[in-house]
Design a protein around this motif. Sequence first.
Motif, short mmCIF file in Angstrom:
data_model
loop_
_atom_site.label_atom_id
_atom_site.label_comp_id
_atom_site.label_asym_id
_atom_site.label_seq_id
_atom_site.Cartn_x
_atom_site.Cartn_y
_atom_site.Cartn_z
N SER A 1 0.83 -1.20 0.00
CA SER A 1 0.00 0.00 0.00
C SER A 1 0.86 1.25 0.00
CB SER A 1 -0.92 -0.01 1.22
OG SER A 1 -1.73 1.15 1.25
N LYS A 2 1.91 1.28 0.82
CA LYS A 2 2.81 2.43 0.86
C LYS A 2 3.56 2.61 -0.46
CE LYS A 2 3.57 2.09 5.87
NZ LYS A 2 4.58 1.81 6.94
N LEU A 3 3.99 1.51 -1.04
CA LEU A 3 4.73 1.58 -2.30
C LEU A 3 3.85 2.07 -3.45
CD1 LEU A 3 6.80 -1.73 -2.02
CD2 LEU A 3 7.71 0.60 -1.92
N LEU A 4 2.60 1.63 -3.48
CA LEU A 4 1.69 2.08 -4.54
C LEU A 4 1.42 3.58 -4.42
CD1 LEU A 4 -0.92 -0.83 -4.73
CD2 LEU A 4 0.91 -0.29 -6.34
N ALA A 5 1.30 4.07 -3.19
CA ALA A 5 1.12 5.51 -3.01
C ALA A 5 2.35 6.26 -3.48
CB ALA A 5 0.83 5.82 -1.54
N ALA A 6 3.55 5.72 -3.18
CA ALA A 6 4.78 6.36 -3.62
C ALA A 6 4.92 6.32 -5.13
CB ALA A 6 5.98 5.69 -2.97
N ALA A 7 4.36 5.27 -5.75
CA ALA A 7 4.43 5.14 -7.20
C ALA A 7 3.33 5.93 -7.90
CB ALA A 7 4.32 3.67 -7.59
N ILE B 1 13.86 1.47 -6.33
CA ILE B 1 14.55 2.15 -5.24
C ILE B 1 13.91 3.50 -4.96
CG2 ILE B 1 16.74 3.26 -4.61
CD1 ILE B 1 18.12 0.89 -6.09
N GLN B 2 13.50 4.20 -6.01
CA GLN B 2 12.81 5.47 -5.81
C GLN B 2 11.49 5.25 -5.07
OE1 GLN B 2 12.86 8.28 -9.26
NE2 GLN B 2 14.07 6.68 -10.26
N TYR B 3 10.73 4.23 -5.46
CA TYR B 3 9.48 3.94 -4.75
C TYR B 3 9.74 3.65 -3.28
CZ TYR B 3 7.27 3.26 -9.37
OH TYR B 3 6.78 3.42 -10.65
N VAL B 4 10.77 2.85 -3.01
CA VAL B 4 11.08 2.45 -1.63
C VAL B 4 11.44 3.67 -0.79
CG1 VAL B 4 12.76 1.21 -0.21
CG2 VAL B 4 11.75 0.08 -2.20
N GLY B 5 12.32 4.52 -1.31
CA GLY B 5 12.72 5.70 -0.55
C GLY B 5 11.58 6.68 -0.35
N GLU B 6 10.78 6.89 -1.39
CA GLU B 6 9.67 7.83 -1.28
C GLU B 6 8.56 7.29 -0.37
OE1 GLU B 6 8.67 8.50 -5.33
OE2 GLU B 6 10.51 9.61 -5.76
N ALA B 7 8.51 5.98 -0.19
CA ALA B 7 7.53 5.38 0.73
C ALA B 7 7.99 5.44 2.18
CB ALA B 7 7.25 3.94 0.34
N GLY B 8 9.20 5.95 2.40
CA GLY B 8 9.70 6.10 3.76
C GLY B 8 10.60 4.98 4.23
#
Length: 486
Positions: free
Chosen positions: A82-88, A201-208
């Motif tokens: 859920s966090k990764l999809l929001a970041a994406a 990696i961008q998704y992971v970092g932007e998801a916190g």
Amino acid sequence: MTMQLGKAAIGFGLLVLLAGCSSVMGPGTPVQVTGPTQPLVSNTGDPEDDIIGAREAPKITASYGGIYTDRPAEIMLAQIVSKLLAAADQPNLNFTVTILDTPEINAFALPGGYIFVTRGILALANDESELAAVVGHEIAHVTLHHAKQRTERARTTDLVDKVVTGVFGGDPSTDQSANKAKLNFAAFSQAQELAADKQGIQYVGEAGFDPFAAARFLGAMGRFAQYSQGTADQADDFLSSHPSTPDRIQKATEVARAFFGAPGLGAQNRPDYMTAIAGITYGDSPSQGAISGQRFIHPGLKFTFTVPAGYNLQISKGAVVGVAGDGEAVRFDSAEVAPEMALTDYLRSGWIAGLKPETVTGQTLNGFDTATGVAATDQWNFRVAIVRYNSVVYRFIFAARVDSELFARGADQTLQSFRAATNADLHAVRTLAVKTVIAGPVDSADSLARKMAGVPGGSNLFYVLNNLYPGDPVQPGQPYKIVVIN
């Protein structure tokens, strides 16, 4: 995303030949996680993607042990996705995430938003950020439309067709195993893997989460690959068809630093992760059978058999595969055969190329109908044995470069060893599970590794699973993974 766990000495060629057989046994999140009875359903807004994913997802599930159910792990995984999809910037996409019941270190992406993660991945990762790195990589494959391109290549490749028609004589248009195998042979390209690394990696970092987790987990996977050298081929593509692991780790580190700065930012959530995975099955699942040396026991289907000394058995993609030296292998699987069809007729029905019809014979062994035959191709000799047990037809396919008397005797002894499992056999089956322990003030990696003394190769496995080395200090009060025998 997949990973080459190392090839046995038999070599890739023979294992590819033996991969043309069907499965022996064989069971997601808007963010939802599939359960044993839930259908695989996804809705990404692209009808073509949804159709492709819905068609191919059951094949992945069947090929990798079915669905693994563990509620704490499922909840954690759903929250990460859920966090990764929001970041994406994909909060409205309907992704389905499935945990597969296999020890293989594997994850897959399909069009339509289908993500598959094996429990082997869960056992190897050490915190939520590492698992997020795996899932973020897979989401990137989907958002970058790599998964659709991969499936399209799978439909057009003729590699598996050649294997099925050239070695086993089957019709690839109707051979279910060929359709499953195509998913493995159509790997992502090097460019696609690196692009998914960068985007993930961008998704992971932007998801916190810790953006350096991808590099850390790639290193752990490389160590696990070395630890697993000599096992049967697992046809993984996470570390195949793209740059070497050290180069990929370096690139992942450079991406994380370029977008997010020096290490130390982002959550790892190690204690929560360890709590979520505590108790998951490690290694082979009892539902798929158990291996003890040269012996295979299936508790659910209640049969057992023994292969000759020297064969190293492994359960892989719903079959039992064994290799011996660098010139012999065996595969045990099942096949759909009409009850009224004689086994000798099935053996002559054209599913194996090079069969010598005059060698086909039928007999009764241990109370079961059996049939045997000999086949040969340009490079390999085959001894094939079939047995009907409880209305299911099982196949032993032995392959060797040289059809010696010793090879023939080993194949015959294996067939004769097939029998119904006794209560003593079933009680001999032991399962492994992941347990977490808290490091004390005087503990070290070495003292914690000794807690796995009862598991074959336990100390080395402890270091690999925890991404530690002998002599490393551990943090008092922090959880670490051990594998225990149930």
